[in-house]
Scaffold this active site. Structure first.
Site, PDB file in Angstrom:
ATOM      1  N   LYS A   1       0.689  -0.967  -0.612  1.00  0.00           N
ATOM      2  CA  LYS A   1       0.162  -0.551   0.208  1.00  0.00           C
ATOM      3  C   LYS A   1       1.021   1.031   0.124  1.00  0.00           C
ATOM      4  O   LYS A   1       0.595   2.049  -0.418  1.00  0.00           O
ATOM      5  CB  LYS A   1      -0.879  -0.207   1.357  1.00  0.00           C
ATOM      6  CG  LYS A   1      -1.850  -1.230   1.305  1.00  0.00           C
ATOM      7  CD  LYS A   1      -2.851  -0.610   2.074  1.00  0.00           C
ATOM      8  CE  LYS A   1      -2.054  -0.988   3.708  1.00  0.00           C
ATOM      9  NZ  LYS A   1      -0.834  -2.275   4.368  1.00  0.00           N
TER      10      LYS A   1
ATOM     11  N   ARG B   1      -9.320   1.197   9.081  1.00  0.00           N
ATOM     12  CA  ARG B   1      -8.959   0.153   9.328  1.00  0.00           C
ATOM     13  C   ARG B   1      -9.790  -0.499  10.556  1.00  0.00           C
ATOM     14  O   ARG B   1      -9.474  -2.063  10.695  1.00  0.00           O
ATOM     15  CB  ARG B   1      -7.163   0.240  10.389  1.00  0.00           C
ATOM     16  CG  ARG B   1      -6.214  -0.089   9.601  1.00  0.00           C
ATOM     17  CD  ARG B   1      -5.405   0.088  10.116  1.00  0.00           C
ATOM     18  NE  ARG B   1      -3.785  -0.951  10.219  1.00  0.00           N
ATOM     19  CZ  ARG B   1      -3.138  -0.084   9.716  1.00  0.00           C
ATOM     20  NH1 ARG B   1      -2.781   0.562   9.209  1.00  0.00           N
ATOM     21  NH2 ARG B   1      -1.430  -1.686   9.913  1.00  0.00           N
TER      22      ARG B   1
ATOM     23  N   ARG C   1      10.986  -5.948   4.816  1.00  0.00           N
ATOM     24  CA  ARG C   1      10.950  -3.732   4.207  1.00  0.00           C
ATOM     25  C   ARG C   1      12.090  -3.322   5.562  1.00  0.00           C
ATOM     26  O   ARG C   1      12.329  -3.845   6.538  1.00  0.00           O
ATOM     27  CB  ARG C   1       9.517  -4.283   5.368  1.00  0.00           C
ATOM     28  CG  ARG C   1       9.232  -2.128   4.996  1.00  0.00           C
ATOM     29  CD  ARG C   1       7.712  -1.869   4.549  1.00  0.00           C
ATOM     30  NE  ARG C   1       7.535  -2.618   6.016  1.00  0.00           N
ATOM     31  CZ  ARG C   1       6.185  -3.082   6.544  1.00  0.00           C
ATOM     32  NH1 ARG C   1       4.918  -2.384   5.478  1.00  0.00           N
ATOM     33  NH2 ARG C   1       5.362  -2.974   7.055  1.00  0.00           N
TER      34      ARG C   1
ATOM     35  N   ARG D   1      11.452  -0.931  10.864  1.00  0.00           N
ATOM     36  CA  ARG D   1      10.897  -0.687  11.746  1.00  0.00           C
ATOM     37  C   ARG D   1      10.467  -1.592  12.903  1.00  0.00           C
ATOM     38  O   ARG D   1      11.000  -2.996  12.749  1.00  0.00           O
ATOM     39  CB  ARG D   1       9.036  -0.849  11.193  1.00  0.00           C
ATOM     40  CG  ARG D   1       8.870   0.295  10.195  1.00  0.00           C
ATOM     41  CD  ARG D   1       7.906   0.419   9.411  1.00  0.00           C
ATOM     42  NE  ARG D   1       6.112  -0.135   9.973  1.00  0.00           N
ATOM     43  CZ  ARG D   1       5.563  -0.366   9.575  1.00  0.00           C
ATOM     44  NH1 ARG D   1       4.950   0.189   8.045  1.00  0.00           N
ATOM     45  NH2 ARG D   1       4.512  -0.999  10.134  1.00  0.00           N
TER      46      ARG D   1
ATOM     47  N   ARG E   1      -0.410  -8.232  13.827  1.00  0.00           N
ATOM     48  CA  ARG E   1      -0.315  -7.583  13.427  1.00  0.00           C
ATOM     49  C   ARG E   1      -1.457  -8.284  12.538  1.00  0.00           C
ATOM     50  O   ARG E   1      -2.458  -7.519  11.530  1.00  0.00           O
ATOM     51  CB  ARG E   1       1.113  -6.375  12.706  1.00  0.00           C
ATOM     52  CG  ARG E   1       1.177  -6.226  12.979  1.00  0.00           C
ATOM     53  CD  ARG E   1       2.856  -5.638  12.882  1.00  0.00           C
ATOM     54  NE  ARG E   1       2.502  -4.870  11.875  1.00  0.00           N
ATOM     55  CZ  ARG E   1       3.409  -4.148  11.040  1.00  0.00           C
ATOM     56  NH1 ARG E   1       4.643  -5.039  10.430  1.00  0.00           N
ATOM     57  NH2 ARG E   1       3.389  -3.960   9.653  1.00  0.00           N
TER      58      ARG E   1
HETATM   59  P1  ADP Z   1       2.409  -1.776   3.522  1.00  0.00           P
HETATM   60  O1  ADP Z   1       2.165   0.114   3.809  1.00  0.00           O
HETATM   61  O2  ADP Z   1       1.036  -2.245   2.276  1.00  0.00           O
HETATM   62  O3  ADP Z   1       2.715  -2.527   4.129  1.00  0.00           O
HETATM   63  P2  ADP Z   1       4.612  -1.445   1.872  1.00  0.00           P
HETATM   64  O4  ADP Z   1       4.438  -0.096   0.833  1.00  0.00           O
HETATM   65  O5  ADP Z   1       5.300  -0.703   2.981  1.00  0.00           O
HETATM   66  O6  ADP Z   1       3.324  -2.518   1.945  1.00  0.00           O
HETATM   67  O7  ADP Z   1       5.362  -2.632   1.322  1.00  0.00           O
HETATM   68  C1  ADP Z   1       5.780  -4.280   1.964  1.00  0.00           C
HETATM   69  C2  ADP Z   1       7.281  -4.573   1.750  1.00  0.00           C
HETATM   70  O8  ADP Z   1       6.900  -5.129   0.090  1.00  0.00           O
HETATM   71  C3  ADP Z   1       7.969  -3.256   1.116  1.00  0.00           C
HETATM   72  O9  ADP Z   1      10.101  -3.859   1.895  1.00  0.00           O
HETATM   73  C4  ADP Z   1       8.164  -3.357  -0.237  1.00  0.00           C
HETATM   74  O10 ADP Z   1       9.311  -2.545  -0.502  1.00  0.00           O
HETATM   75  C5  ADP Z   1       8.452  -4.560  -1.124  1.00  0.00           C
HETATM   76  N1  ADP Z   1       7.004  -4.506  -1.531  1.00  0.00           N
HETATM   77  C6  ADP Z   1       6.278  -3.990  -2.572  1.00  0.00           C
HETATM   78  N2  ADP Z   1       5.572  -4.222  -3.146  1.00  0.00           N
HETATM   79  C7  ADP Z   1       5.845  -5.353  -3.854  1.00  0.00           C
HETATM   80  C8  ADP Z   1       5.680  -6.303  -4.991  1.00  0.00           C
HETATM   81  N3  ADP Z   1       4.201  -5.748  -5.718  1.00  0.00           N
HETATM   82  N4  ADP Z   1       6.172  -6.678  -5.115  1.00  0.00           N
HETATM   83  C9  ADP Z   1       7.104  -7.383  -4.029  1.00  0.00           C
HETATM   84  N5  ADP Z   1       7.736  -6.583  -3.167  1.00  0.00           N
HETATM   85  C10 ADP Z   1       7.089  -5.353  -2.617  1.00  0.00           C
HETATM   86  P1  AMP Z   2       1.369   1.138   8.917  1.00  0.00           P
HETATM   87  O1  AMP Z   2       2.725   2.212   9.245  1.00  0.00           O
HETATM   88  O2  AMP Z   2       0.234   1.232   8.734  1.00  0.00           O
HETATM   89  O3  AMP Z   2       1.701  -0.672   8.753  1.00  0.00           O
HETATM   90  O4  AMP Z   2       0.815   0.533  10.875  1.00  0.00           O
HETATM   91  C1  AMP Z   2       0.979   0.466  11.610  1.00  0.00           C
HETATM   92  C2  AMP Z   2       0.787   0.283  13.009  1.00  0.00           C
HETATM   93  O5  AMP Z   2       0.365   2.109  13.614  1.00  0.00           O
HETATM   94  C3  AMP Z   2      -0.568  -0.401  13.347  1.00  0.00           C
HETATM   95  O6  AMP Z   2       0.427  -1.590  13.061  1.00  0.00           O
HETATM   96  C4  AMP Z   2      -0.890   0.746  14.206  1.00  0.00           C
HETATM   97  O7  AMP Z   2      -0.980   0.357  15.879  1.00  0.00           O
HETATM   98  C5  AMP Z   2      -1.008   1.483  13.820  1.00  0.00           C
HETATM   99  N1  AMP Z   2      -2.128   2.156  13.117  1.00  0.00           N
HETATM  100  C6  AMP Z   2      -1.535   2.796  12.250  1.00  0.00           C
HETATM  101  N2  AMP Z   2      -2.815   3.209  11.207  1.00  0.00           N
HETATM  102  C7  AMP Z   2      -3.621   3.023  12.165  1.00  0.00           C
HETATM  103  C8  AMP Z   2      -5.341   2.863  12.174  1.00  0.00           C
HETATM  104  N3  AMP Z   2      -5.931   3.885  11.260  1.00  0.00           N
HETATM  105  N4  AMP Z   2      -5.939   2.612  12.903  1.00  0.00           N
HETATM  106  C9  AMP Z   2      -5.614   2.069  14.271  1.00  0.00           C
HETATM  107  N5  AMP Z   2      -3.560   1.988  14.296  1.00  0.00           N
HETATM  108  C10 AMP Z   2      -3.057   2.391  13.627  1.00  0.00           C
END
Ligand code: ADP
Ligand code: AMP
Length: 232
Positions: free
Chosen positions: A25, A100, A139, A172, A183
């Site tokens: 995302k 969420r 990541r 992270r 999660r």
């Molecule tokens: P989210 O925001 O949904 O948690 P991220 O955009 O941070 O996901 O992506 C999660 C991990 O997967 C990151 O390390 C990113 O570089 C990798 N990633 C994202 N999209 C793809 C894809 N289409 N194919 C392979 N790796 C991906």
């Molecule tokens: P994310 O970066 O989206 O993976 O979010 C990291 C963490 O932030 C999550 O695991 C939650 O603890 C908190 N968080 C982010 N967005 C929300 C939301 N919309 N509602 C509640 N908690 C959130």
């Protein structure tokens, strides 16, 4: 000169990226926001900023985030309301990681109506849970600029350094393997019901998030451009 990747049209709406942690995302939200010249609103990034600045909200959110639970709706909703009322949001924005919970989605619906926005466009990133672990544990994020890498799938050119600004890459705290389970449970229990919620409202568009970053970007653009066509 670098090509201008901004889209000539305006987005003029709220786009929501919905899906499990690690689905891509953030990666796609950054790209879409850049193309349309609108803000990328990641509630996770906003909360991490509060944590790093040790604000009262950050102090409350830190232990919750570290154990993989969701931060209470009331805190997140206040933060989002304040953010979308800023002038840079007037031509639309891309939400990543918000809403969420069903309560967050209901409140967002009211907020968008109050501010004169059309109903949101929701993009659902579907990813096999078997792929989630590799995406999350691999990541790494740039400390300075927030660029997203993956040591297995999308490594930086120089290990541990951001391609854009040479900044240090970090993992992270909640991306450690032992926090992935909680999660995913939080996602299944509290967030997955939003898929049915938005599908019922006719707002949901599915994306196969296991495809390459470029393929997913193309699909997202198709959805956004398709939604821009006037209804006949
Ligand atoms: P989210 O925001 O949904 O948690 P991220 O955009 O941070 O996901 O992506 C999660 C991990 O997967 C990151 O390390 C990113 O570089 C990798 N990633 C994202 N999209 C793809 C894809 N289409 N194919 C392979 N790796 C991906
Ligand atoms: P994310 O970066 O989206 O993976 O979010 C990291 C963490 O932030 C999550 O695991 C939650 O603890 C908190 N968080 C982010 N967005 C929300 C939301 N919309 N509602 C509640 N908690 C959130």
């Amino acid at each position: 000169m670098a090509p201008d990747t901004r889209h000539p049209d305006k987005l003029d709406r709220a786009v929501i990226f919905l899906g499990p942690p690690g689905a891509g995302k953030g990666t796609q939200a950054k790209e879409l926001a850049k193309r349309y010249g609108v803000p990328h609103l990641s509630t996770g990034d906003m909360l991490r900023e509060h944590v790093s600045k040790v604000t009262p909200l950050g102090k409350e959110a830190k232990p919750i985030m570290e154990r993989g639970d969701l931060v209470p709706d009331s805190l997140v909703l206040r933060m989002v309301r304040e953010r979308i009322e800023r002038p840079d949001c007037s031509h639309g924005f891309v939400f990543d990681g918000f809403p969420r919970t069903v309560a967050q989605a209901q409140y967002l619906g009211v907020l968008l109506r109050q501010h004169g926005y059309r109903p949101p466009l929701v993009v659902h990133f579907a990813l096999d849970p078997a792929l989630v672990l590799r995406r999350i544990t691999g990541r790494r994020m740039c400390k300075a600029g927030g660029e997203i890498y993956n040591i297995y799938e999308r490594p930086p050119k120089v290990e541990g350094r951001c391609d854009s600004d040479g900044g240090e890459l970090e993992q992270r705290p909640d991306d450690r393997e032992e926090i992935v389970g909680p999660r995913l449970q939080a996602y299944e229990k509290q967030t997955a019901p939003l898929v049915a919620y938005y599908r019922r409202l006719g707002r949901l568009h599915d994306v196969d998030a296991s495809k390459s970053v470029e393929e997913v970007t193309q699909r997202v653009l198709e959805i956004v451009r398709g939604a821009r066509q006037p209804a006949h």
